[in-house]
Motif scaffolding. Structure first.
Motif: not given
Length: 573
Positions: A199-204, A213-215, A221-225, A354-368
């Motif tokens: 999948a051409q995924l790496n630490d960068d 990308l789980g880390r 990367l820890n193998g959890v996507l 804070d599990l994933l280090g997302l900005y604001g720790n308020k989850g994410l959006n697929y679509f805004s």
């Protein structure tokens, strides 16, 4: 598949088949009418002495119905149905059992959940992923010649609570071939190093839109996507197999459709139709080959990573809404957010962990919110209804905002899951004519499990999860569905939990409507099915009891005795 009249005539000619579900019988000559006088009014089948649950407010109950061809021609008393009985009319004595409309499951994943492309399943009750190593190694040996090893099962908590890196565990099980395992909610994938490499995924690598990308603590990367990060790799895995469409077709016609009939499901909405994988063609093939025993609306998946210009054009081109067809491609499925358990559900206030280090720790959006509005504005005029995934309170608010911003009132949009809802938004469902689609068949939605989310979002927000009573009290149109394979599609599990989840329990009538006429409304077919009325199509079920007199503690024990679809008996117990 034989027509009902042909089937019933054959049954009459067979002495061993004179009982349909134990109650089929010929009527004495005194009850027959003169066929030379009104042969055109004779029914192919008549159901008498029942507790007919019509879901029709103008005629809430009846004792009998008559069916001619694929339509209901009479609803009323056993005494008055006699005028429809001729010598070739099949008569079923319901003996007090309930006859009601066939069930609608308007959020379900039939192709994904029964496809043989999933080569193995892990035990989601297993709490130590180290025990999965032997199962995965065995699966690898059993499917030695496939380019990818694809599995399903486990929970995200099981993977995250391990003391060793999930990547190392999976690499120990299989290191020479890519492995991807879908978590039971479908909102994360567990992959090995070979899969990351392909999948051409790496630490960068950067997180994709709608995904993470789980880390580990060092940033490796820890193998959890999570969410769309996993979806993108699963697409690559299925494409490499090359036979996913055939696997999905066989799973649909050989397993899923017979099981739907067994549980009285006669209409469904495919809640995620991957058009880039031509899943819509699987449904169209099933209809063309006369295999379908459900009415199906497909929700075309809105890919977060595609450009809007390209995607909107392609979605518009796929629209199909032929009223004479069983399959209609007239819905758009998009995700506003992720899920609570991995902290990707979009929340107004931060998570407590804070599990994933997302900005604001308020989850994410697929679509805004703005992007959802853009899609509604472009596709609603064509005829598309939007089926929007919203679990967190912010995601639900944003989806409602998008409808308010862009809808012209032409569509029948709905928000599915509705787990954490801001009370300020309850009445907006009614105001904006947005249906609240909920899944309560899974035990995890019951009040006794609400506190399990407290460590993530606190006690107050964990209370009243999936607030179906609060939404109904505010006037929202409610549908109930399964989200299979997250929960089983047995509608009596959903009915049972809906009636027994105080303080967010609803009445039997509300729950039945949510599974029938309200579902028909969201599929734009309430004039055809969803209630027992003269002139409507004969999609109905016979239960093994009178559901109105059954204690609510026993609702989940209900069985289907007979399922009729488009006037044809497709299942009998």
């Amino acid at each position: 598949m034989k027509k009902t009249k042909q089937l019933l005539v054959m049954l009459l000619l067979s002495a061993s088949s004179l009982a349909l579900a134990g109650c089929l019988k010929n009527q004495p000559e005194s009850t027959l009418i003169d066929e030379t006088v009104a042969a055109e009014s004779l029914a192919d089948s008549v159901y008498i002495n029942g507790a007919v649950y019509t879901v029709n407010t103008a005629q809430p109950s009846a004792q009998a119905i008559a069916v001619q061809g694929n339509k209901i021609v009479f609803v009323g008393t056993t005494e008055h149905v006699n005028q429809y009985i001729g010598k070739n009319t099949q008569v079923v004595d319901l003996q007090g059992r309930t006859l009601m409309p066939g069930f609608h499951d308007v959020h379900i994943h039939p192709l994904e959940s029964a496809s043989a492309s999933t080569q193995f399943t892990l035990d989601e009750q297993q709490s130590d992923p180290e025990y999965f190593i032997a199962d995965i190694a065995n699966a690898s040996a059993n499917f030695a010649n496939t380019p990818w090893l694809i599995g399903y099962g486990h929970t995200i908590n099981t993977i995250l609570n391990t003391t060793r890196s999930p990547l190392d565990i999976l690499d120990e099980a299989e290191s020479n071939r890519p492995v991807i395992i879908m978590e039971q909610t479908s909102h994360s994938m567990w992959v090995n190093s070979k899969a990351l490499q392909l999948a051409q995924l790496n630490d960068d690598s950067a997180d994709p839109i709608g995904g993470v990308l789980g880390r580990d603590q060092l940033g490796h990367l820890n193998g959890v996507l999570y969410d769309n990060a996993g979806n993108l790799v699963m697409q690559q895995a299925l494409a490499a197999l090359g036979n996913s469409a055939q696997n999905e077709y066989l799973g649909l016609v050989e397993y899923t459709l017979p099981e739907f009939a067994k549980y009285g499901i006669t209409s469904i909405s495919d809640a995620r139709s991957y058009w880039q994988r031509d899943q819509q063609k699987v449904w169209l093939r099933a209809e063309q080959e006369h295999k379908l025993t459900v009415r199906a609306n497909l929700g075309l998946w809105a890919y977060p990573e595609l450009s809007d210009e390209k995607q909107l054009k392609q979605l518009a081109a796929l629209y199909q809404n032929d009223p004479t067809k069983l399959v209609k491609i007239n819905q758009i499925k998009l995700y506003s957010d992720g899920i609570l358990t991995n902290t990707t559900a979009a929340m107004h206030e931060p998570y407590q962990i804070d599990l994933l280090g997302l900005y604001g720790n308020k989850g994410l959006n697929y679509f805004s919110q703005e992007r959802i509005a853009k899609y509604i504005k472009a596709l609603e005029p064509i005829g598309f209804d939007f089926h929007m995934h919203g679990i967190g309170d912010r995601a639900i608010s944003e989806a409602l905002n998008a409808v308010e911003m862009a809808s012209k009132g032409l569509a029948r949009h709905r928000i599915t899951h509705v787990e954490v809802v801001d009370p300020e938004d309850y009445k907006r469902f009614l105001t904006l004519n947005v249906t609240a689609d909920a899944q309560v068949a899974g035990e995890f939605t019951n009040p006794e499990y609400w506190s399990e989310n407290s460590e993530l979002i606190g006690d107050e927000r964990s209370d009243h999860l999936v607030p179906i009573k609060s939404l109904s009290d505010a006037g929202a149109r409610l549908t109930l569905s399964s989200d299979w394979s997250v929960s089983h599609f047995n509608p009596f599990l959903g009915l049972h939990n809906a009636l027994n989840r105080a303080p967010e329990a609803i009445t039997l009538d509300q729950a039945i409507r949510a599974y029938t006429i309200n579902g028909a409304y969201t599929m734009r077919q309430e004039q055809l099915v969803g209630s027992i009325e003269v002139g409507k199509l004969a999609d109905f079920v016979v239960l093994d009891r009178d559901i109105r007199t059954t204690p609510i503690s026993q609702i989940k024990q209900t069985k289907i005795d007979i399922t009729v679809f488009d006037g044809e008996v497709i299942y009998q117990r």
